[in-house]
Design a protein around this motif. Structure first.
Motif, PDB file in Angstrom:
ATOM      1  N   TYR A 247      70.332  51.214  53.378  1.00  0.00           N
ATOM      2  CA  TYR A 247      71.507  50.789  54.009  1.00  0.00           C
ATOM      3  C   TYR A 247      71.797  49.278  52.825  1.00  0.00           C
ATOM      4  O   TYR A 247      70.680  49.164  51.853  1.00  0.00           O
ATOM      5  N   GLU A 248      73.038  48.757  53.233  1.00  0.00           N
ATOM      6  CA  GLU A 248      73.652  47.776  52.138  1.00  0.00           C
ATOM      7  C   GLU A 248      73.342  46.414  53.162  1.00  0.00           C
ATOM      8  O   GLU A 248      73.763  46.682  54.380  1.00  0.00           O
ATOM      9  N   TRP A 249      72.708  45.295  51.908  1.00  0.00           N
ATOM     10  CA  TRP A 249      72.976  44.667  53.146  1.00  0.00           C
ATOM     11  C   TRP A 249      74.339  43.703  53.218  1.00  0.00           C
ATOM     12  O   TRP A 249      74.892  43.291  52.013  1.00  0.00           O
ATOM     13  N   SER A 250      74.132  43.148  54.222  1.00  0.00           N
ATOM     14  CA  SER A 250      75.811  42.654  54.103  1.00  0.00           C
ATOM     15  C   SER A 250      75.190  41.026  55.462  1.00  0.00           C
ATOM     16  O   SER A 250      74.677  41.094  56.515  1.00  0.00           O
ATOM     17  N   THR A 251      75.996  40.404  54.530  1.00  0.00           N
ATOM     18  CA  THR A 251      75.710  38.823  55.237  1.00  0.00           C
ATOM     19  C   THR A 251      76.864  38.410  56.153  1.00  0.00           C
ATOM     20  O   THR A 251      77.237  39.214  56.759  1.00  0.00           O
ATOM     21  N   SER A 252      76.678  37.746  56.975  1.00  0.00           N
ATOM     22  CA  SER A 252      77.924  37.555  58.176  1.00  0.00           C
ATOM     23  C   SER A 252      79.280  36.393  57.378  1.00  0.00           C
ATOM     24  O   SER A 252      80.262  36.347  58.164  1.00  0.00           O
ATOM     25  N   TRP A 285      64.504  51.625  54.043  1.00  0.00           N
ATOM     26  CA  TRP A 285      64.268  50.761  55.166  1.00  0.00           C
ATOM     27  C   TRP A 285      62.734  50.472  54.415  1.00  0.00           C
ATOM     28  O   TRP A 285      62.041  50.114  55.564  1.00  0.00           O
ATOM     29  N   ASN A 286      62.108  51.410  53.980  1.00  0.00           N
ATOM     30  CA  ASN A 286      60.753  51.679  53.763  1.00  0.00           C
ATOM     31  C   ASN A 286      59.659  50.306  53.109  1.00  0.00           C
ATOM     32  O   ASN A 286      58.700  50.333  52.356  1.00  0.00           O
ATOM     33  N   ASN A 287      60.862  49.867  52.179  1.00  0.00           N
ATOM     34  CA  ASN A 287      60.520  48.398  51.185  1.00  0.00           C
ATOM     35  C   ASN A 287      61.856  47.638  51.368  1.00  0.00           C
ATOM     36  O   ASN A 287      62.490  47.069  50.417  1.00  0.00           O
ATOM     37  N   PRO A 288      61.802  46.651  52.133  1.00  0.00           N
ATOM     38  CA  PRO A 288      62.199  45.747  52.559  1.00  0.00           C
ATOM     39  C   PRO A 288      62.097  44.874  51.376  1.00  0.00           C
ATOM     40  O   PRO A 288      61.538  44.337  50.531  1.00  0.00           O
ATOM     41  N   PRO A 289      63.381  44.002  51.088  1.00  0.00           N
ATOM     42  CA  PRO A 289      63.833  42.961  49.953  1.00  0.00           C
ATOM     43  C   PRO A 289      62.950  41.823  50.403  1.00  0.00           C
ATOM     44  O   PRO A 289      63.113  41.576  51.425  1.00  0.00           O
ATOM     45  N   VAL A 290      62.895  40.993  49.495  1.00  0.00           N
ATOM     46  CA  VAL A 290      61.923  39.382  48.960  1.00  0.00           C
ATOM     47  C   VAL A 290      63.993  38.312  49.167  1.00  0.00           C
ATOM     48  O   VAL A 290      64.805  38.322  48.685  1.00  0.00           O
ATOM     49  N   ASP A 292      63.104  35.483  50.075  1.00  0.00           N
ATOM     50  CA  ASP A 292      62.512  34.174  50.237  1.00  0.00           C
ATOM     51  C   ASP A 292      61.297  34.412  48.161  1.00  0.00           C
ATOM     52  O   ASP A 292      60.270  34.582  48.533  1.00  0.00           O
ATOM     53  N   ARG A 293      62.615  34.117  46.930  1.00  0.00           N
ATOM     54  CA  ARG A 293      61.251  34.520  45.901  1.00  0.00           C
ATOM     55  C   ARG A 293      60.410  33.566  45.814  1.00  0.00           C
ATOM     56  O   ARG A 293      59.752  33.489  45.041  1.00  0.00           O
ATOM     57  N   LYS A 294      60.681  31.655  46.457  1.00  0.00           N
ATOM     58  CA  LYS A 294      59.037  30.820  45.988  1.00  0.00           C
ATOM     59  C   LYS A 294      58.719  31.291  46.362  1.00  0.00           C
ATOM     60  O   LYS A 294      57.141  31.408  46.240  1.00  0.00           O
ATOM     61  N   ARG A 295      58.662  31.899  47.738  1.00  0.00           N
ATOM     62  CA  ARG A 295      57.193  31.941  48.936  1.00  0.00           C
ATOM     63  C   ARG A 295      57.194  33.682  48.857  1.00  0.00           C
ATOM     64  O   ARG A 295      56.273  34.039  49.763  1.00  0.00           O
ATOM     65  N   GLY A 296      57.589  34.257  48.829  1.00  0.00           N
ATOM     66  CA  GLY A 296      57.492  35.697  48.780  1.00  0.00           C
ATOM     67  C   GLY A 296      57.494  36.522  49.793  1.00  0.00           C
ATOM     68  O   GLY A 296      57.199  38.305  49.778  1.00  0.00           O
ATOM     69  N   ARG A 297      58.446  35.637  50.906  1.00  0.00           N
ATOM     70  CA  ARG A 297      58.458  36.352  51.957  1.00  0.00           C
ATOM     71  C   ARG A 297      59.919  37.422  51.152  1.00  0.00           C
ATOM     72  O   ARG A 297      60.889  37.286  51.214  1.00  0.00           O
ATOM     73  N   ARG A 298      59.517  38.677  52.196  1.00  0.00           N
ATOM     74  CA  ARG A 298      60.386  40.029  52.535  1.00  0.00           C
ATOM     75  C   ARG A 298      60.661  40.388  53.741  1.00  0.00           C
ATOM     76  O   ARG A 298      60.145  39.962  54.682  1.00  0.00           O
ATOM     77  N   CYS A 299      61.663  40.357  53.809  1.00  0.00           N
ATOM     78  CA  CYS A 299      62.438  40.730  55.421  1.00  0.00           C
ATOM     79  C   CYS A 299      63.546  41.617  55.541  1.00  0.00           C
ATOM     80  O   CYS A 299      64.869  41.556  53.715  1.00  0.00           O
ATOM     81  N   HIS A 300      64.108  42.619  56.751  1.00  0.00           N
ATOM     82  CA  HIS A 300      64.789  43.537  56.284  1.00  0.00           C
ATOM     83  C   HIS A 300      66.419  42.524  56.840  1.00  0.00           C
ATOM     84  O   HIS A 300      65.297  41.156  57.597  1.00  0.00           O
ATOM     85  N   PRO A 301      67.224  42.565  57.398  1.00  0.00           N
ATOM     86  CA  PRO A 301      68.419  41.744  58.548  1.00  0.00           C
ATOM     87  C   PRO A 301      68.180  41.624  59.509  1.00  0.00           C
ATOM     88  O   PRO A 301      67.498  42.582  59.453  1.00  0.00           O
ATOM     89  N   GLY A 302      67.919  40.027  59.816  1.00  0.00           N
ATOM     90  CA  GLY A 302      67.968  40.261  61.660  1.00  0.00           C
ATOM     91  C   GLY A 302      66.773  39.779  61.819  1.00  0.00           C
ATOM     92  O   GLY A 302      66.247  39.376  62.355  1.00  0.00           O
ATOM     93  N   GLU A 303      65.267  40.617  61.031  1.00  0.00           N
ATOM     94  CA  GLU A 303      64.128  39.923  60.897  1.00  0.00           C
ATOM     95  C   GLU A 303      63.363  38.116  60.492  1.00  0.00           C
ATOM     96  O   GLU A 303      62.319  37.872  61.023  1.00  0.00           O
ATOM     97  N   ASP A 304      63.915  37.798  59.575  1.00  0.00           N
ATOM     98  CA  ASP A 304      64.245  36.480  59.062  1.00  0.00           C
ATOM     99  C   ASP A 304      64.378  35.305  59.781  1.00  0.00           C
ATOM    100  O   ASP A 304      65.149  35.786  60.985  1.00  0.00           O
TER     101      ASP A 304
END
Length: 324
Positions: A247-252, A285-290, A292-304
């Motif tokens: 997918y392509e990430w899109s913000t609001s 979809w099988n590898n969520p992006p980072v 938050d680079r400072k904390r290493g948190r990974r999420c797909h859209p809507g999961e954070d």
């Protein structure tokens, strides 16, 4: 015509409509379910209003208990008054604590009764249905406007989607119901500590009022956060059902989009919690992006937490499987 042939003809048709392209990024930006979020926030206001009403209707009794340890004070002698109250209350601590504890037990029972009549489960279920309906509507628009085909809507009300929805409802009922109980425990601590430290009844009441405000804001945060999570979970399920692998990430695309951690003097650290930098990038979809680079948190859209970003599907026509 068997199912494999039907899918083959459908894929050929889609390629023709898109000038032979086999990879197509959706040209429609799905809308975030704002109306479902507003419905959740209205529910929170009503829910917390009941909590406030129960609290207010019993507050005079608590004030009377606390004021048994008060006396006529001199407004100019704050520290001296506090010491005198503390000394006086120490002599009647056992009886006072018993009365205070009894008051909190009474309020807890009154809350359980009030929320039992309010039917939290059915109201959150209704919010989930609104969110589901809006997400499916946006998905159908995305497919129709990009590929030119209409989807079989009832498919998205199937058993797997029901399980997803039921789990979300159950989780949210638990989250919402813990707020008053948790808030009541913190209020009890405020009363106990304030009473033993010699704080005035007015000061103790202010502390309880502040705690109520904190718990109400927390409930609103849950509403915003959980609506994004439901939207993200349904979207992910729709994509995976259709054989979409990325997918392509899109913000609001508004002022609420996270652009990095806030630092002193209005500065921003882009290495922190930053969704803006993901805008327009493709992710599997099988590898969520980072996020938050400072904390290493990974999420797909809507999961954070409180994320309103969305996943724009990248249609791979050769593997696409849509319930037309």
């Amino acid at each position: 015509m068997d199912e494999d042939m039907r899918k083959k003809l459908l894929r050929e048709e889609m390629k023709k409509r898109n000038h032979g392209k086999s990879i197509i990024i959706a040209n429609y930006h799905p809308k975030y379910p704002e109306s479902a979020e507003r419905e959740y926030l209205r529910f929170v206001d009503t829910f917390m209003g009941i909590w406030k009403e129960v609290l207010s209707s019993n507050l005079q009794e608590l004030k009377s208990i606390l004021m048994e340890g008060d006396f006529h004070v001199d407004a100019k002698k704050g520290k001296e008054n506090k010491k005198k109250r503390k000394k006086k209350r120490f002599g009647m601590l056992g009886i006072a604590m018993m009365k205070i504890n009894g008051w909190f037990e009474k309020v807890h029972k009154a809350l359980e009764s009030a929320f039992g009549l309010f039917s939290v489960y059915s109201k959150i279920s209704r919010i989930a249905q609104i969110g589901h309906k809006l997400t499916v509507k946006e998905w159908k628009k995305t497919v129709s406007k990009t590929l030119g085909i209409d989807l079989f809507e009832d498919y998205y009300a199937g058993n797997e989607y029901k399980i997803l929805m039921e789990q979300w409802v159950s989780d949210n009922v638990d989250l919402i119901k813990t707020i008053p109980a948790s808030s009541l425990d913190k209020m009890k601590e405020i009363v106990y500590t304030g009473y033993m430290e010699g704080e005035s009844t007015t000061e103790i009441m202010k502390g309880m009022q502040k705690e109520y405000g904190i718990s109400k804001n927390h409930a609103k945060l849950i509403a915003r956060d959980q609506m994004g999570k439901l939207n993200g979970a349904i979207t992910k399920k729709q994509h995976q059902d259709a054989g979409i692998e990325s997918y392509e990430w899109s913000t609001s695309r508004d002022e609420r989009v996270r652009r990095g951690d806030k630092l002193a003097k209005g500065k921003i650290d882009p290495m922190g919690d930053n969704h803006q930098r993901l805008e327009g990038k493709i992710f599997p979809w099988n590898n969520p992006p980072v996020v938050d680079r400072k904390r290493g948190r990974r999420c797909h859209p809507g999961e954070d937490y409180q994320c309103r970003c969305c996943a724009i599907p990248v249609f791979a026509i050769d593997t696409l499987d849509l319930p037309r």
